[in-house]
Structures are given as C-alpha cells and as structure tokens.
Design a protein around this motif. Sequence first.
Motif: not given
Ligand code: ZN
Length: 361
Positions: A113, A117, A145, A328
């Motif tokens: 993840h 990003h 984040s 997200d």
């Molecule tokens: Zn994230």
Amino acid sequence: MFVLGIETSCDETAAAIVTGPGGTRVLCNIIASQNDLHAEYSGVVPEIASRAHAERILPIVRRAIREAGLHLNRIDAVAVGNRPGLIGSLLVGVAAAKALAWSLGKPVIGVDHVRAHLYAGCLSPVSAGEPAPLPALPALGLVVSGGHTSLYRCTSFLDLQRIGATIDDAVGEAYDKVATILGLPFPGGPNLDRLAATGQTRKPGFPIARIAPDSLQFSFSGLKTAAIYAFRGVPETEQVRARRAARGEKIPPNTLLSAADVAATFQEAAIATVILKVERALDQHPDCRTLLVGGGVSANSLLRARLTELAAKRRLDLRLPRMEYCLDNAAMIAGLGAATLENRNMLGDPLSMTAAPTTSV
Ligand code: ZN
Ligand code: KG4
C-alpha cells in the motif's frame, strides 16, 4: 490488459480497474468509506472495519466491473493491497482477490500500500485523455498518510530505499489527534485543513522538529502537544495551581488560542516540517529530478501549494496525485499491480500469498 485492484487495508473498501501501459489509465475507481461507522469513536475500530469490508467487498467489486462496462472474464489479473494495514481488514481483500483470480484462472498479485501511494501521481481517469508519460527516475518519494510519514529514494517503482521516516506520530495521525481536541468531526485531517483557512497563524509559531542539521527523520509529537496546550492551556500540577491561587493569579484568557488559530498555526508548522525535510532530501540526492508524493495528507491544501512552489523553484517534475487518488483507493493498487506484472511477464504471486501488518519498505 485490464487489472482489477482491491483495497481493504484500513477503513475504505475499494475496487478499481486500470488499463494501458503501466496500468496508468483508470476505468473506474469505487470507494466505500466507513467514516460513518467509526465517527462516534473518533478513530477506526479494527473489528468494525473488517466486518464492514466483509459485507461490502463483493458488491463493490461488482459495481467496479459494471462501471467499467466489462464482463468479469475480460479481467487479466487481480491486484490486492496485502500490506501494511489492519490484519483483519487486509485479510478480507486478500481472500476475495485470491478467490476471484483462482476462479478466473488469472494471476493474483499482492501490492504494498505504501509503494502504491507513490504510484498514485502517475494515474489519470480514461476520460482525461492520454496520461502523462511515466516520470524520469531516480525520484524522491514522499508518503504522508495516517500511518506513515516517510521519504524514499526510488530507482524504480519497485525498488525503493527508505531514507527518512517519523520517529513518533505520522503527520496525518497528528492532524487527526489535534482535530479531535479542537472538537472537529472525524476524519479530522480534512476538517482541520478547512478550519485552518479561517484562522490566523500566530507568532511565534508552533515548533518545527529539525532533529539534527542533516536529519531526514520526522517528529510531530512536540507540535501536537504545543497545539493542545495552546488550545486547552498548559496542565498544572496541584502544587503549582495552589501556589498560583495563593498569589491570586489566573491564566490570562488571551494566552489561549481559538480553534481556528490553533488549526492555522498547527497547519503552518506541520507543513513547514514536511517541506524542510523534502528540501534536505533533495539537497542530499541532487540526481532526483522527480518528486513523487502520495498518501491522504497529499490532499492537504497548504502542502499542495508549498510543493507546487518548491517544484517550480527547483524545476522538478512533481507528481502530485489527483484528489481522488490521494486517500486510500484501489486504482493505485491496480496501477502498481499492472506495472509489476508487466515487469514480471505476467507472473503473479503464489496462492499462498497472504497479508502482513507492516510495509516492505
Ligand atoms: Zn493509505
Ligand atoms: O492514505 P490514507 O487515506 O490512509 C492511510 O494510509 O493512513 O490517509 C489518511 C490520513 C488521515 O490521517 C487523514 O486525516 C489525512 O490523511 N488527511 C488529511 C487531509 N485529507 C486526509 N490531512 C490533512 N489535510 C487534508 N486535507
């Protein structure tokens, strides 16, 4: 090639389909936020999050297929965010992705993840026409984040070296905690950003953690404490309070700031902290002419403005994600999954691939 992406690492259940070279053209990007479920707790409750993912994942995938105007058998691969995140939440997405890929006889690929990003700035919807070509590398990568605040040197999108990270709170986490103290609704970050626009930046400002002259580490806990004390006052021990009372002293009311001024002063210091470390990293890695940015805080109005100024000043190729790819989402998972599969001749991960709570970078 069409790649279906699935993202369930925290409190967004998301599915997206990408196509084109490097998976940079987004056909659809569906996100079901769970904000309403977690609002009363002012934070994400892991068990509630995984239950909601389990209920929503199949309808969300079906909706993505429908919106892309495809039949399921046109999907060439399934990409899933399999780390980092809440383990119960990740497992819902991973189980769905593996089952779908196995039933279609197509590869499945686990995508980190945090890396995804950094790919978000390369994506654009098909409706926007031809996407910009992929940027020149090496690049400096900045992830900001709720869980991460890190700097990377990226020699490729698959080959990242972490060169800085937070030693305490992530910047989004500090935003969320200060927002809660200011009485703002969940999720705090975007609400604090909006409130800051109505306040004044007080002088002297709140602390900017420099750590050491050449450090690329971040720290936000001192800034968070300064903001809380400026709003609520500095806590006093019983002894100090008794001594003040004996002297007939009170805390002068004008030493406390309004919520809007705390928000503006906090935002100024938080973003200055990020920009300071980005400038240091660019000085230390002068061959990086591209700046990749991603993560929920890349939606922040002041950060976007300051990064745009910085890129113009230093003549950098700034890849700031479109607003719909900051928070997200599954488009970034599908995109990086597609790029990885292209690189590996469509070789996916074994079905024993599973979820992990920590990032690989
Ligand atoms: Zn994230
Ligand atoms: O990337 P993300 O959706 O989830 C994680 O991977 O953590 O980022 C969520 C974080 C939250 O802390 C949220 O408050 C913050 O991004 N955020 C913002 C803004 N929009 C989202 N923080 C500051 N300003 C914003 N406009």
